[in-house]
Design a protein around this motif. Structure first.
Motif, PDB file in Angstrom:
ATOM      1  N   ALA A  59       0.772  -1.305  -0.124  1.00  0.00           N
ATOM      2  CA  ALA A  59       0.014  -0.001  -0.009  1.00  0.00           C
ATOM      3  C   ALA A  59       0.856   1.519  -0.160  1.00  0.00           C
ATOM      4  O   ALA A  59       1.706   1.399   0.995  1.00  0.00           O
ATOM      5  N   GLY A  60       0.789   2.131  -0.860  1.00  0.00           N
ATOM      6  CA  GLY A  60       1.344   3.447  -1.102  1.00  0.00           C
ATOM      7  C   GLY A  60       2.560   3.456  -1.975  1.00  0.00           C
ATOM      8  O   GLY A  60       3.150   4.269  -2.233  1.00  0.00           O
ATOM      9  N   GLU A  61       3.041   2.274  -2.317  1.00  0.00           N
ATOM     10  CA  GLU A  61       4.267   2.002  -3.014  1.00  0.00           C
ATOM     11  C   GLU A  61       3.914   1.665  -4.597  1.00  0.00           C
ATOM     12  O   GLU A  61       2.918   1.308  -4.766  1.00  0.00           O
ATOM     13  N   LEU A  92       1.327  -2.086   6.410  1.00  0.00           N
ATOM     14  CA  LEU A  92       1.008  -1.678   5.184  1.00  0.00           C
ATOM     15  C   LEU A  92       0.784  -2.917   4.567  1.00  0.00           C
ATOM     16  O   LEU A  92       1.460  -3.798   4.232  1.00  0.00           O
ATOM     17  N   PRO A  93      -0.700  -3.154   4.019  1.00  0.00           N
ATOM     18  CA  PRO A  93      -0.985  -4.278   3.318  1.00  0.00           C
ATOM     19  C   PRO A  93      -0.426  -4.597   2.015  1.00  0.00           C
ATOM     20  O   PRO A  93      -0.099  -3.432   1.307  1.00  0.00           O
ATOM     21  N   TRP A  94      -0.356  -5.926   1.432  1.00  0.00           N
ATOM     22  CA  TRP A  94       0.152  -6.369   0.109  1.00  0.00           C
ATOM     23  C   TRP A  94      -1.246  -6.461  -0.760  1.00  0.00           C
ATOM     24  O   TRP A  94      -2.097  -6.974  -0.343  1.00  0.00           O
ATOM     25  N   TRP A  95      -1.003  -6.077  -1.838  1.00  0.00           N
ATOM     26  CA  TRP A  95      -1.950  -6.492  -3.071  1.00  0.00           C
ATOM     27  C   TRP A  95      -1.256  -7.348  -4.097  1.00  0.00           C
ATOM     28  O   TRP A  95      -0.200  -6.928  -4.456  1.00  0.00           O
ATOM     29  N   ALA A 117      -9.686  -5.621  -7.109  1.00  0.00           N
ATOM     30  CA  ALA A 117      -9.303  -5.815  -8.746  1.00  0.00           C
ATOM     31  C   ALA A 117      -8.120  -4.792  -8.848  1.00  0.00           C
ATOM     32  O   ALA A 117      -7.755  -4.536  -9.875  1.00  0.00           O
ATOM     33  N   GLN A 118      -8.241  -3.628  -8.266  1.00  0.00           N
ATOM     34  CA  GLN A 118      -7.453  -2.431  -8.354  1.00  0.00           C
ATOM     35  C   GLN A 118      -6.206  -2.447  -7.273  1.00  0.00           C
ATOM     36  O   GLN A 118      -6.412  -2.792  -6.327  1.00  0.00           O
ATOM     37  N   PRO A 119      -5.007  -2.195  -7.793  1.00  0.00           N
ATOM     38  CA  PRO A 119      -3.956  -1.944  -6.672  1.00  0.00           C
ATOM     39  C   PRO A 119      -4.398  -0.585  -5.832  1.00  0.00           C
ATOM     40  O   PRO A 119      -5.204   0.146  -5.910  1.00  0.00           O
ATOM     41  N   TRP A 120      -3.504  -0.808  -4.719  1.00  0.00           N
ATOM     42  CA  TRP A 120      -3.695   0.509  -3.847  1.00  0.00           C
ATOM     43  C   TRP A 120      -3.101   1.771  -4.439  1.00  0.00           C
ATOM     44  O   TRP A 120      -2.334   1.473  -5.268  1.00  0.00           O
ATOM     45  N   PRO A 121      -3.691   3.028  -4.105  1.00  0.00           N
ATOM     46  CA  PRO A 121      -3.424   3.927  -4.669  1.00  0.00           C
ATOM     47  C   PRO A 121      -1.820   4.511  -4.186  1.00  0.00           C
ATOM     48  O   PRO A 121      -1.431   4.073  -3.196  1.00  0.00           O
ATOM     49  N   VAL A 122      -0.889   4.912  -5.288  1.00  0.00           N
ATOM     50  CA  VAL A 122       0.348   5.051  -4.944  1.00  0.00           C
ATOM     51  C   VAL A 122       0.522   6.551  -4.092  1.00  0.00           C
ATOM     52  O   VAL A 122      -0.008   7.537  -4.558  1.00  0.00           O
ATOM     53  N   VAL A 123       1.169   6.698  -3.031  1.00  0.00           N
ATOM     54  CA  VAL A 123       1.337   7.839  -2.455  1.00  0.00           C
ATOM     55  C   VAL A 123       2.735   8.547  -2.880  1.00  0.00           C
ATOM     56  O   VAL A 123       3.887   8.077  -2.749  1.00  0.00           O
ATOM     57  N   PRO A 124       2.507   9.887  -3.237  1.00  0.00           N
ATOM     58  CA  PRO A 124       3.683  10.544  -3.709  1.00  0.00           C
ATOM     59  C   PRO A 124       4.792  10.762  -2.685  1.00  0.00           C
ATOM     60  O   PRO A 124       4.548  10.703  -1.432  1.00  0.00           O
ATOM     61  N   LYS A 125       5.944  10.628  -3.126  1.00  0.00           N
ATOM     62  CA  LYS A 125       7.169  10.607  -2.289  1.00  0.00           C
ATOM     63  C   LYS A 125       7.277  12.146  -1.748  1.00  0.00           C
ATOM     64  O   LYS A 125       7.049  13.072  -2.247  1.00  0.00           O
TER      65      LYS A 125
END
Length: 239
Positions: A59-61, A92-95, A117-125
Motif C-alpha cells: 500500500a502506497g508504494e 501496510l497491506p500487500w496486493w 481488482a485494483q492496486p492501492w493508490p500510490v502515495v507521492p514521495k
C-alpha cells in the motif's frame, strides 16, 4: 505449518473439445509469515503450456512485476504455477495480481485479497528537505538506531547477524538504519537496507542460513562505506 484458506477460484471455459480450467490462490502460514501460491487445473484433452505475470504492491508504494514460464499443465493435475512470500502482519497491506496466458492471450486473472481488482493508490514521495536541513539535529534520539522490519525466519536471522556485526564509523552521526524484508517470487524475499530512508543496498536472501550470515556481513561493509563517504563529503542524507 498450517493451511489458511483457498481464497479464489476462477473457472475458465475453453472452445471445444476442451472443457474448463481452474486458477486459484491459496495461502500457507507459519507464525507471522507464509506463502501465497497460484495453482491451475484443467480437463482439456492435452497438456497446456502457459506463462504468467505476477504484480505485487505494498500500500502506497509502486508495484513490482515479475513474469515466468512456460509451465506445462497436464490434464486433471493440480499444478503449482508460482509462489511468493506473504506477510500476514504488515502495517501496510500487500496486493497481488496473477495473470495466466495461453498462446500469448490472457486466460485468467485473479487477485489477493479476494475481490480487490485494483492496486492501492500510490502515495507521492515527500519532497526533498530544504537547503540547510540539519539531519543530525532532526534525527535526535533515534540517531544510530537499526530498525527491524523483517518477517521471515531467514529475514530475522539477517537482521540479527547484521546487528551483531554492526559498528558505526567513528565520528559519523545523524543517521538511522532500516532493514526491510519484501516478498519475491519463488518463495524467497528481498532485503533492503536504508540509511535515513534512502535505499543503499538490496539483495535477494539465499535459502542457506550460512550464506545469510555472509550477506549480513557484506551489508555491514557496504553501509559503513556509504556512511564514511557521506561523512567525508559533509552531506549525510536526511530522513
Amino acid at each position: 505449518m498450517r493451511w489458511l484458506a483457498t481464497w479464489f477460484v476462477l473457472l475458465v471455459s475453453f472452445p471445444a473439445p476442451a472443457q474448463t480450467a481452474r486458477v486459484w490462490f491459496d495461502t500457507e502460514a507459519e507464525e507471522e509469515t507464509g506463502w501465497l501460491k497460484a495453482w491451475m487445473w484443467h480437463d482439456a484433452a492435452h497438456p497446456l503450456v502457459v506463462t504468467w505475470k505476477l504484480t505485487m504492491q505494498q500500500a502506497g508504494e509502486e508495484a513490482s512485476v515479475y513474469e515466468g514460464g512456460p509451465v506445462q499443465v497436464n490434464p486433471q493435475v493440480e499444478t503449482l504455477l508460482a509462489q511468493t512470500w506473504l506477510s500476514l502482519d504488515d502495517d501496510l497491506p500487500w496486493w497481488y495480481q496473477f495473470e495466466v496466458f495461453l498462446d500469448g492471450a490472457l486466460l485468467a486473472v485473479i487477485h489477493y485479497p479476494e475481490g480487490q481488482a485494483q492496486p492501492w493508490p500510490v502515495v507521492p514521495k515527500a519532497p526533498p528537505p530544504p537547503s540547510g536541513y540539519n539531519a543530525e539535529q532532526e534525527a535526535g534520539e533515534i540517531d544510530g538506531l537499526v530498525f527491524d522490519r523483517t518477517r521471515s525466519p531467514l529475514g530475522r536471522k539477517f537482521y540479527a547477524d547484521f546487528f551483531k556485526a554492526w559498528e558505526a564509523p567513528e565520528g559519523v552521526h545523524g543517521f538511522f538504519l532500516t532493514i526491510t524484508e519484501k516478498p519475491a517470487p519463488g518463495g524467497s524475499s528481498f532485503i533492503l537496507i536504508q540509511v535515513n530512508k534512502r535505499e543503499v543496498w538490496q539483495v535477494q536472501l539465499p535459502r542457506q542460513p550460512q550464506l545469510v550470515s555472509q550477506y549480513a556481513e557484506m551489508g555491514v561493509g557496504i553501509v559503513q562505506q556509504y556512511l564514511q563517504g557521506q561523512f567525508q563529503n559533509d552531506q549525510l542524507l536526511s530522513y
